[in-house]
Motif scaffolding. Sequence first.
Motif, PDB file in Angstrom:
ATOM      1  N   SER A 112      10.598  -4.436   1.287  1.00 10.40           N
ATOM      2  CA  SER A 112       9.899  -5.614   1.808  1.00 10.40           C
ATOM      3  C   SER A 112       9.273  -6.480   0.707  1.00 10.40           C
ATOM      4  O   SER A 112       8.768  -7.562   0.982  1.00 10.40           O
ATOM      5  CB  SER A 112       8.837  -5.189   2.814  1.00 10.40           C
ATOM      6  N   ARG A 113       9.354  -6.062  -0.529  1.00  8.45           N
ATOM      7  CA  ARG A 113       8.759  -6.826  -1.635  1.00  8.45           C
ATOM      8  C   ARG A 113       9.760  -7.847  -2.186  1.00  8.45           C
ATOM      9  O   ARG A 113      10.173  -7.780  -3.349  1.00  8.45           O
ATOM     10  CB  ARG A 113       8.316  -5.878  -2.752  1.00  8.45           C
ATOM     11  N   GLY A 145       0.748  -1.249   0.000  1.00 11.19           N
ATOM     12  CA  GLY A 145       0.000   0.000   0.000  1.00 11.19           C
ATOM     13  C   GLY A 145       0.775   1.294   0.000  1.00 11.19           C
ATOM     14  O   GLY A 145       1.877   1.390   0.500  1.00 11.19           O
ATOM     15  N   HIS A 146       0.137   2.268  -0.599  1.00 11.62           N
ATOM     16  CA  HIS A 146       0.630   3.646  -0.622  1.00 11.62           C
ATOM     17  C   HIS A 146      -0.445   4.576  -0.090  1.00 11.62           C
ATOM     18  O   HIS A 146      -0.426   5.768  -0.363  1.00 11.62           O
ATOM     19  CB  HIS A 146       1.004   4.055  -2.056  1.00 11.62           C
ATOM     20  N   GLY A 147      -1.421   3.998   0.607  1.00 14.14           N
ATOM     21  CA  GLY A 147      -2.507   4.806   1.128  1.00 14.14           C
ATOM     22  C   GLY A 147      -3.585   5.089   0.098  1.00 14.14           C
ATOM     23  O   GLY A 147      -4.376   6.011   0.257  1.00 14.14           O
ATOM     24  N   ASP A 148      -3.622   4.286  -0.976  1.00 13.32           N
ATOM     25  CA  ASP A 148      -4.625   4.504  -2.010  1.00 13.32           C
ATOM     26  C   ASP A 148      -5.975   3.964  -1.561  1.00 13.32           C
ATOM     27  O   ASP A 148      -6.060   3.027  -0.769  1.00 13.32           O
ATOM     28  CB  ASP A 148      -4.185   3.848  -3.316  1.00 13.32           C
ATOM     29  N   VAL A 175      10.927   3.225 -14.476  1.00 12.50           N
ATOM     30  CA  VAL A 175       9.647   2.540 -14.441  1.00 12.50           C
ATOM     31  C   VAL A 175       9.097   2.660 -13.027  1.00 12.50           C
ATOM     32  O   VAL A 175       9.805   2.396 -12.056  1.00 12.50           O
ATOM     33  CB  VAL A 175       9.787   1.060 -14.845  1.00 12.50           C
ATOM     34  N   GLU A 176       7.858   3.092 -12.923  1.00 12.30           N
ATOM     35  CA  GLU A 176       7.222   3.323 -11.622  1.00 12.30           C
ATOM     36  C   GLU A 176       5.872   2.628 -11.563  1.00 12.30           C
ATOM     37  O   GLU A 176       5.266   2.330 -12.598  1.00 12.30           O
ATOM     38  CB  GLU A 176       6.993   4.836 -11.401  1.00 12.30           C
ATOM     39  N   ALA A 177       5.392   2.428 -10.362  1.00  7.88           N
ATOM     40  CA  ALA A 177       4.024   1.974 -10.087  1.00  7.88           C
ATOM     41  C   ALA A 177       3.647   0.726 -10.884  1.00  7.88           C
ATOM     42  O   ALA A 177       2.570   0.640 -11.450  1.00  7.88           O
ATOM     43  CB  ALA A 177       3.030   3.113 -10.331  1.00  7.88           C
ATOM     44  N   VAL A 178       4.552  -0.239 -10.908  1.00  3.78           N
ATOM     45  CA  VAL A 178       4.275  -1.507 -11.585  1.00  3.78           C
ATOM     46  C   VAL A 178       3.340  -2.318 -10.679  1.00  3.78           C
ATOM     47  O   VAL A 178       3.698  -2.628  -9.549  1.00  3.78           O
ATOM     48  CB  VAL A 178       5.568  -2.299 -11.852  1.00  3.78           C
ATOM     49  N   GLN A 179       2.169  -2.596 -11.176  1.00  4.77           N
ATOM     50  CA  GLN A 179       1.181  -3.335 -10.383  1.00  4.77           C
ATOM     51  C   GLN A 179       0.420  -4.308 -11.271  1.00  4.77           C
ATOM     52  O   GLN A 179      -0.019  -3.944 -12.363  1.00  4.77           O
ATOM     53  CB  GLN A 179       0.159  -2.380  -9.757  1.00  4.77           C
TER      54      GLN A 179
END
Length: 153
Positions: free
Chosen positions: A128-129, A28-31, A87-91
């Motif tokens: 932690s990923r 999470g990022h608080g979304d 590269v960002e926000a890979v989900q």
Amino acid sequence: MTDRLLIRIAQEKDVPALVAIYAADEFGHGDSTDPALLPVYQAAFTAITASTAETLYVAEIGDVIVGTFQTLSTVTLTGQGTLSMIVEAVQTHPDHRGKGIGAKMMAFCIEDARKRGAKIIQLTSNASRTDAHRFYERLGFVKSHAGFKMKLA
């Protein structure tokens, strides 16, 4: 299943589905999918699409958005004017993990970086990923730097 995967530039209509993917992230990022916050996400989408250096993508199978990532191209004076892709926000949506979607998204990023003439493609991943770290290493990424962040109020 991934043979039907389409990667395309995100459209404004995709914002709620993207937010749902971010909100489902266990780290999470608080979304949040709270409808009252949708204008905040739409404003961010507008800023991203206004940038000539950034692109937000979706990965979809049929009409279902199953993943997303964002790229940023930047030139630095170091390395004799090196073009880098960040590269960002890979989900990948939790219901679709382990199906090769992440690998296809990253292959798209790598090929796009090559086409643009980038010399480096880089990303950061939460410490932690550990599963994600193994994934990126399998793709050929190397842990070469330590990352630092400072949250600002």
